[in-house]
Enzyme design. Structure first.
Site, PDB file in Angstrom:
ATOM      1  N   SER A 100       2.164   1.805   1.304  1.00 10.16           N
ATOM      2  CA  SER A 100       2.663   0.446   1.513  1.00 10.16           C
ATOM      3  C   SER A 100       1.684  -0.363   2.361  1.00 10.16           C
ATOM      4  O   SER A 100       0.526  -0.524   1.988  1.00 10.16           O
ATOM      5  CB  SER A 100       4.058   0.507   2.149  1.00 10.16           C
ATOM      6  OG  SER A 100       4.690  -0.733   2.091  1.00 10.16           O
ATOM      7  N   ASP A 244       1.059  -7.007  -0.165  1.00 11.21           N
ATOM      8  CA  ASP A 244       0.548  -5.787   0.459  1.00 11.21           C
ATOM      9  C   ASP A 244      -0.019  -4.875  -0.616  1.00 11.21           C
ATOM     10  O   ASP A 244      -0.117  -5.257  -1.791  1.00 11.21           O
ATOM     11  CB  ASP A 244       1.637  -5.114   1.295  1.00 11.21           C
ATOM     12  CG  ASP A 244       2.822  -4.637   0.469  1.00 11.21           C
ATOM     13  OD1 ASP A 244       2.948  -5.059  -0.693  1.00 11.21           O
ATOM     14  OD2 ASP A 244       3.632  -3.840   0.981  1.00 11.21           O
ATOM     15  N   ASP A 246       0.961  -2.303  -2.313  1.00 11.50           N
ATOM     16  CA  ASP A 246       1.732  -1.885  -3.490  1.00 11.50           C
ATOM     17  C   ASP A 246       2.577  -3.014  -4.065  1.00 11.50           C
ATOM     18  O   ASP A 246       3.437  -2.798  -4.904  1.00 11.50           O
ATOM     19  CB  ASP A 246       2.590  -0.653  -3.190  1.00 11.50           C
ATOM     20  CG  ASP A 246       3.671  -0.910  -2.156  1.00 11.50           C
ATOM     21  OD1 ASP A 246       3.454  -1.744  -1.253  1.00 11.50           O
ATOM     22  OD2 ASP A 246       4.737  -0.269  -2.224  1.00 11.50           O
ATOM     23  N   ASP A 248       5.011  -5.080  -3.155  1.00 10.23           N
ATOM     24  CA  ASP A 248       6.451  -5.331  -3.059  1.00 10.23           C
ATOM     25  C   ASP A 248       6.780  -6.338  -1.958  1.00 10.23           C
ATOM     26  O   ASP A 248       7.867  -6.902  -1.934  1.00 10.23           O
ATOM     27  CB  ASP A 248       7.253  -4.030  -2.868  1.00 10.23           C
ATOM     28  CG  ASP A 248       6.838  -3.229  -1.645  1.00 10.23           C
ATOM     29  OD1 ASP A 248       5.925  -3.673  -0.904  1.00 10.23           O
ATOM     30  OD2 ASP A 248       7.425  -2.151  -1.430  1.00 10.23           O
TER      31      ASP A 248
END
Length: 473
Positions: A100, A244, A246, A248
């Site tokens: 993340s 970010d 990833d 999300d």
């Protein structure tokens, strides 16, 4: 550093001794425990752009096929893309290889159930129990799983977003937006250009190479975004967008280089959705009060729940919310899927701008204005945080003008402000969030409660000494 196990995933730094970091041996054990927990036959695997991602992918895929699972490897993919792929393929679960917003030396596994959603806290407890037992049963040579590589899911994700009822594709194309985007050297640099091309949006990508060598700290907060902020101040763009690693979390920057505010990502998208589809909303306990305000103004009911995406989605299902998310730029739109999704957030936000024919700064000015201060309290190893919270709560229980929540830490809602104290699950600190109409008032409130925490801790320590040894002279 020890592995972090939570409802958000299992993370650690790469390299070092097994058990202290996310080593290859730990990855095998974690993947084996997950496969045993899932009780299925097919699992989707996707990964962000981290430098260690390919190594982790090889181990995860090898372990899953060694457990007898068929694996669909979707390659470089965002967390929401992988979530959708689980549902689209009818898989029994999914693994997202990502850490993340953590630094590049980190990696981890976000684990998904057959709905493409995160595991619950009870699921994680069961998985950890399996992990500690290490009683894994691997397939023999005739029962090994098969690997299929399918890299079509980025486009399938984009197609799903474009087909959402509230995504005004033609309106966005007519506005001819020009945007500047920071994709922090990860998978956003692959999928977001495809999204913008489909929407007819002119774009400039900063840090677009998917190398995993992050140019700056990947957490999308203002101190890490000076590059795109300075680029926006040159006045060539309608909107700045940051995700970010990833994809999300989603943060916007106004056309003049001012931060839109990560807390207001969800507020703005929720207001747009509610203007077309009245209903309820869900945030977490650290969400800005502005989300509650716009929900009530649109005739809906607002609900708050403990921090964590799986907690938000569970509450959304319970109350039939039409939109929800969290305070750090996460948008969950159930018409698409129950997961934070920056692509959905971008498409809905651009639709809002197109329909309201306004600048980003003008849109921001239409919402109630609150300021959130974020502080932390360092903890000693023996600090009894729960007992301190209980005492602090007792100080306010007779005040009928405040609302107290202790479902996840301690939140005290005053008429015109709130403060929220929560023990971190990843660091030896208590997070202290406070919100008011000005930053000065928010900071003052947070500082008051930090002092109250320390004073309560001191009083408890003196009481314990008095009990054991008599009065202190």
């Amino acid at each position: 550093m020890a592995l972090i196990k939570s409802i958000s995933g299992i993370y650690g730094t790469i390299g070092g001794r097994s058990g202290d970091t996310l080593s290859p041996l730990d990855i095998v054990k974690l993947t084996s425990a997950f496969a045993q927990f899932i009780h299925g036959k097919k699992i989707v695997v996707g990964r962000d752009g981290r430098m260690s991602g390919l190594m982790v992918r090889h181990i995860v895929v090898g372990t899953l096929t060694g457990m007898g699972y068929d694996v669909i490897d979707i390659g470089y993919a965002s967390t929401p893309t992988t979530e959708l792929a689980v549902r689209m393929t009818g898989a029994d679960g999914g693994v997202v290889i990502t850490a993340s917003h953590n630094h590049s030396e980190w990696n981890g596994l976000k684990l998904l159930n057959r709905e493409g959603e995160f595991l619950t806290s009870s699921d994680v407890s069961e998985l950890v129990a399996l992990l500690e037992l290490e009683n894994f049963d691997y397939a023999d040579s005739t029962q090994l799983g098969h690997l299929t590589v399918d890299e079509t899911f980025n486009q399938r994700h984009i197609d799903t977003v474009l087909n959402l009822n509230l995504v005004d594709v033609e309106g966005i194309r007519r506005r001819k937006f020009r945007v500047c985007v920071d994709t922090i050297n990860s998978v956003g640099g692959i999928i977001l250009p495809q999204l913008f091309q489909a929407l007819g949006v002119d774009y400039e990508i900063l840090n677009g190479e998917c190398t995993g060598a992050f140019v700056h700290n990947p957490e999308p907060v203002e101190n890490n975004l000076l590059g795109i902020i300075n680029r926006m101040k040159q006045g060539h763009f309608d909107l700045g967008i940051v995700v970010d690693s990833d994809v999300d979390r989603l943060v916007f920057i106004c056309e003049d280089g001012m931060m839109f505010g990560e807390e207001y990502t969800l507020v703005s998208v929720a207001d747009y959705v509610l203007s077309h589809t009245p209903g309820n909303t869900v945030g977490n306990l650290s969400s800005t009060r502005a989300l509650r305000d716009v929900t009530l103004l649109r005739g809906g009911q607002y609900y708050a729940c403990p921090v964590g995406e799986v907690n938000v989605t569970a509450k959304m299902k319970e109350v039939g919310a039409v939109i929800g998310g969290d305070s750090n730029g996460g948008v969950i739109f159930p018409e698409c899927h129950y997961g934070r999704d920056a692509l959905v957030g971008i498409a809905l936000f651009l639709s809002c701008l197109a329909q309201r024919k306004c600048k980003v700064s003008e849109l921001r000015s239409t919402f109630p204005c609150y300021q959130i201060a974020k502080n932390s309290i360092n903890l000693m190893s023996n600090t009894d945080v729960d007992s301190i919270f209980e005492r602090v709560k007792g100080s306010f229980q007779k005040d009928h003008s405040v609302t107290i929540s202790d479902t996840d830490g301690l939140k005290i809602d005053f008429v015109d402000r709130w403060v929220y104290l929560r023990k971190s699950k990843t660091e030896p600190v208590v997070r202290v969030y406070s919100e008011a109409v000005t930053m000065e008032r928010a900071d003052n409130l947070g500082n008051q409660f930090m002092h109250l925490f320390y004073d309560t801790q001191k009083d408890m320590l003196l009481s314990a000494i008095h009990s054991d040894y008599g009065p202190v002279m």
